[in-house]
Write a protein that holds these residues in place. Structure first.
Motif, PDB file in Angstrom:
ATOM      1  N   GLY A 154       4.480  50.070 -30.634  1.00 59.00           N
ATOM      2  CA  GLY A 154       5.506  50.008 -31.663  1.00 59.00           C
ATOM      3  C   GLY A 154       6.115  51.326 -32.070  1.00 59.00           C
ATOM      4  O   GLY A 154       7.012  51.368 -32.910  1.00 59.00           O
ATOM      5  N   THR A 155       5.646  52.458 -31.507  1.00 58.79           N
ATOM      6  CA  THR A 155       6.202  53.761 -31.869  1.00 58.79           C
ATOM      7  C   THR A 155       6.355  54.620 -30.619  1.00 58.79           C
ATOM      8  O   THR A 155       5.865  54.280 -29.543  1.00 58.79           O
ATOM      9  CB  THR A 155       5.287  54.522 -32.860  1.00 58.79           C
ATOM     10  N   SER A 156       7.015  55.764 -30.792  1.00 57.38           N
ATOM     11  CA  SER A 156       7.130  56.720 -29.689  1.00 57.38           C
ATOM     12  C   SER A 156       6.079  57.822 -29.807  1.00 57.38           C
ATOM     13  O   SER A 156       6.123  58.812 -29.084  1.00 57.38           O
ATOM     14  CB  SER A 156       8.535  57.344 -29.667  1.00 57.38           C
ATOM     15  N   GLU A 157       5.124  57.645 -30.736  1.00 58.60           N
ATOM     16  CA  GLU A 157       4.028  58.601 -30.859  1.00 58.60           C
ATOM     17  C   GLU A 157       3.088  58.460 -29.654  1.00 58.60           C
ATOM     18  O   GLU A 157       2.979  57.396 -29.049  1.00 58.60           O
ATOM     19  CB  GLU A 157       3.249  58.358 -32.155  1.00 58.60           C
ATOM     20  N   TYR A 170       2.386  55.651 -25.035  1.00 63.75           N
ATOM     21  CA  TYR A 170       2.993  55.483 -26.351  1.00 63.75           C
ATOM     22  C   TYR A 170       2.136  54.534 -27.183  1.00 63.75           C
ATOM     23  O   TYR A 170       1.660  53.520 -26.683  1.00 63.75           O
ATOM     24  CB  TYR A 170       4.404  54.905 -26.232  1.00 63.75           C
ATOM     25  N   GLN A 171       1.973  54.863 -28.442  1.00 67.64           N
ATOM     26  CA  GLN A 171       1.302  53.942 -29.344  1.00 67.64           C
ATOM     27  C   GLN A 171       2.150  52.685 -29.495  1.00 67.64           C
ATOM     28  O   GLN A 171       3.386  52.753 -29.474  1.00 67.64           O
ATOM     29  CB  GLN A 171       1.104  54.584 -30.721  1.00 67.64           C
ATOM     30  N   ASN A 177       6.320  47.780 -26.512  1.00 67.32           N
ATOM     31  CA  ASN A 177       6.387  49.211 -26.793  1.00 67.32           C
ATOM     32  C   ASN A 177       7.854  49.583 -27.036  1.00 67.32           C
ATOM     33  O   ASN A 177       8.747  48.736 -26.889  1.00 67.32           O
ATOM     34  CB  ASN A 177       5.708  50.026 -25.683  1.00 67.32           C
ATOM     35  N   PRO A 178       8.168  50.831 -27.425  1.00 62.21           N
ATOM     36  CA  PRO A 178       9.563  51.169 -27.764  1.00 62.21           C
ATOM     37  C   PRO A 178      10.549  51.020 -26.609  1.00 62.21           C
ATOM     38  O   PRO A 178      11.756  50.998 -26.836  1.00 62.21           O
ATOM     39  CB  PRO A 178       9.452  52.631 -28.211  1.00 62.21           C
ATOM     40  N   LYS A 203      11.007  67.742 -36.124  1.00 61.89           N
ATOM     41  CA  LYS A 203      11.745  66.704 -36.861  1.00 61.89           C
ATOM     42  C   LYS A 203      12.810  67.327 -37.757  1.00 61.89           C
ATOM     43  O   LYS A 203      13.953  66.857 -37.810  1.00 61.89           O
ATOM     44  CB  LYS A 203      10.758  65.882 -37.691  1.00 61.89           C
ATOM     45  N   GLU A 217      12.707  54.747 -34.491  1.00 59.61           N
ATOM     46  CA  GLU A 217      11.421  54.956 -33.807  1.00 59.61           C
ATOM     47  C   GLU A 217      11.403  56.221 -32.948  1.00 59.61           C
ATOM     48  O   GLU A 217      10.378  56.551 -32.351  1.00 59.61           O
ATOM     49  CB  GLU A 217      11.012  53.749 -32.940  1.00 59.61           C
ATOM     50  N   GLN A 274      13.716  43.670 -31.005  1.00 59.42           N
ATOM     51  CA  GLN A 274      13.618  44.947 -31.693  1.00 59.42           C
ATOM     52  C   GLN A 274      14.769  45.823 -31.215  1.00 59.42           C
ATOM     53  O   GLN A 274      15.331  45.594 -30.139  1.00 59.42           O
ATOM     54  CB  GLN A 274      12.280  45.642 -31.393  1.00 59.42           C
TER      55      GLN A 274
END
Length: 523
Positions: A81-84, A78-79, A510-511, A472, A329, A275
């Motif tokens: 801070g995101t779930s990308e 995962y990137q 991370n998320p 999405k 996120e 977060q």
């Protein structure tokens, strides 16, 4: 005499040869595990849960994931801070037009901590050990992560093909999970036995010792990416009281403090970072029987509950009030979605309109323990909800169960409604919508017994769709229908909260709420 001298010479030669063989064997073993542990560890991290296993195939809790994520890596991650998703041990990949073939091109010149080269065969071995016929009962996540696999093909040393039984877009996020997905050195698996100390990954740190349930990690000086600044880490499972005491005494540099009152941290050099987490607390209603087989009654219940007040009581933060099934996120989350609202008077009027002129009597079942999405525990949450619903003429009888008995009561559909929650496995929207709402999951995780054929169609289409933008839109449409049907009341998202000393810099979460130490440093 000559014969004796000959025997002595032969014995000397034999012992010399034996010594060489022993030393050779020692050299072939993962000697880094025997590296001297520094007297002063850079960062000691107090965890909220015990560590039962550091084998990614057997680990299943978040504290274990926080250790594993520093030792092992997957093909993707995962990137921050995101779930990308971004590359990790794979540099790039291709998905076939039919969505059933994922070809990954692997990173070259990477070695495991024990010196074994990383390659496609290592990937195949790491995954197939978690699937029948090799799968053990203790391997919790293997079936979830790889159950859709038909076959794994090694094309060459640095190319591997995953063939799926059907198109399944969440598969890519499955490969970034901290459990099951990380790749382990085949050499260390051969030597595993009962000694989990032998497990080797490719991560920025390696497991150097594990004393009394507290692992010690040292920096991997041969890491394929930038070398970590921090040289040593220790993870120490502790109770809430122990974590607070350790922070205040300065015996740990970091601690999990989700659900703990902030005013109890007295140390001046400690700050907190938090977060919203990939988890959801909800009030479910049994949609398959009265009174909640009527969507208007479900709407009235939703109107009568003030989620912002609840969230303020739980976390001291109204922003964690949930507006839909997907946490922030997660792909498909939309802050503009709104559940039914209006307050107790409008709820009372709606109930009266549909035959409940004297109000409504229901039984609400709940758990008695804190949960990641509800650190105060189910009893206190149910008590607050009972007070709110009373204003709308909804009289609530609360029944509280120990955790395992509660899950049994859910299966038996005791009561009329229940408090529960969900913590994401893979940070994919499918893990929320399909798991909690799909008709196929009614005997498993769709505990409300909600059925809507259009929602099922949209979820199924999103599972097969390769384009994230289209996925999405599909999830957004599904959420709109679901909010109108109101199968459950979405109460709040969870919160990840960590306390740390001010000198720890560039530490990202991370998320999942897992701290990423690879690029952190001590000022």
């Amino acid at each position: 005499m000559k014969n004796k001298l000959f025997q002595l010479a032969f014995l000397f030669l034999f012992l010399s040869f034996f010594s060489v063989v022993v030393n050779y064997d020692k050299g072939a073993s993962p000697t880094f595990f025997k590296k001297e542990i520094p007297q002063q560890i850079d960062i000691t991290y107090a965890l909220a849960e015990p560590l039962k296993s550091l084998d990614p195939a057997e680990a299943n809790n978040m504290s274990e994931a926080k250790v594993l994520s520093n030792i092992f890596e997957g093909l993707v991650r995962y990137q921050s801070g995101t779930s990308e998703i971004e590359p990790c041990l794979a540099t790039h990949w291709e998905l076939s037009k039919d969505g059933c073939s994922w070809v990954f091109h692997l990173r070259k010149n990477v070695t495991f901590h024990d010196g074994t080269p990383f390659n496609a065969q290592a990937v195949k071995i790491s995954i197939e050990r978690q699937l029948p016929p090799q799968k053990k009962d203790t391997m919790s996540y293997g079936s979830f992560t790889f159950g859709m696999l038909k076959k794994i093909e090694v094309i060459d040393n640095y190319t591997i093909n995953f063939l799926l039984t059907t198109p399944y877009s969440p598969f890519l996020r499955n490969l970034a999970m901290p459990w099951a997905a990380p790749i382990i050195s085949p050499s260390s698996l051969k030597n595993l036995g009962n000694d989990k100390m032998l497990l080797a990954g490719t991560g920025p740190f390696y497991l150097a010792d594990w004393r009394n349930g507290a692992p010690i990690l040292l920096a991997n000086e041969k890491y394929w990416d930038k070398k970590p600044f921090i040289k040593s880490l220790s993870f120490l499972p502790q109770s809430p009281q122990q974590r607070l005491a350790s922070l205040n005494k300065g015996t740990v540099e970091m601690a999990d403090v989700s659900g703990l009152p902030g005013d109890t941290i007295k140390a001046q050099n400690v700050i907190t970072t938090s977060q919203s987490s990939a988890s959801l607390s909800y009030l479910g209603m049994f949609n398959n029987r009265p009174p909640f087989n009527n969507d208007k009654v479900r709407r009235a219940l939703c109107m009568a509950i003030d989620t912002r007040e609840l969230t303020k009581n739980i976390f001291g933060d109204q922003s964690l009030a949930a507006n839909s099934i997907l946490p922030p996120e997660i792909l498909g989350y939309n802050k503009n979605l709104r559940p039914y609202f209006g307050g107790p008077e409008k709820a009372k009027a709606l109930l009266s309109q549909y035959g409940y002129t004297e109000g409504l009597d229901i039984t609400l079942i709940t758990y008695n323990t804190p949960r990641p999405y509800n650190p105060l525990g189910g009893t206190e949450l149910a008590t607050t909800i009972k007070k709110q619903l009373a204003k709308a003429g909804i009289r609530v009888n609360v029944k509280v169960y120990p955790w395992h008995e509660f899950k049994s009561a859910l299966r038996k559909q005791e009561g009329d409604a229940f408090l529960f929650g969900w913590v994401s496995d893979n940070l994919d929207p499918d893990n929320f919508l399909y798991t909690l709402l799909a008709s196929d999951e009614i005997t498993k995780t769709n505990l409300t017994h909600y059925k809507n054929s259009e929602v099922d169609r949209l979820i199924s289409a999103a599972q097969r769709e390769q384009d994230e933008k289209i996925r999405k839109r599909l999830y957004y449409h599904a959420q709109q229908i679901m909010l109108q049907d109101t199968p459950m009341v979405f109460l709040n998202y969870g919160q990840d909260k960590i306390a740390l000393t001010k000198n720890i810099q560039n530490l990202k979460l991370n998320p999942f709420g897992i701290p990423l130490f690879a690029k952190a440093y001590i000022q």
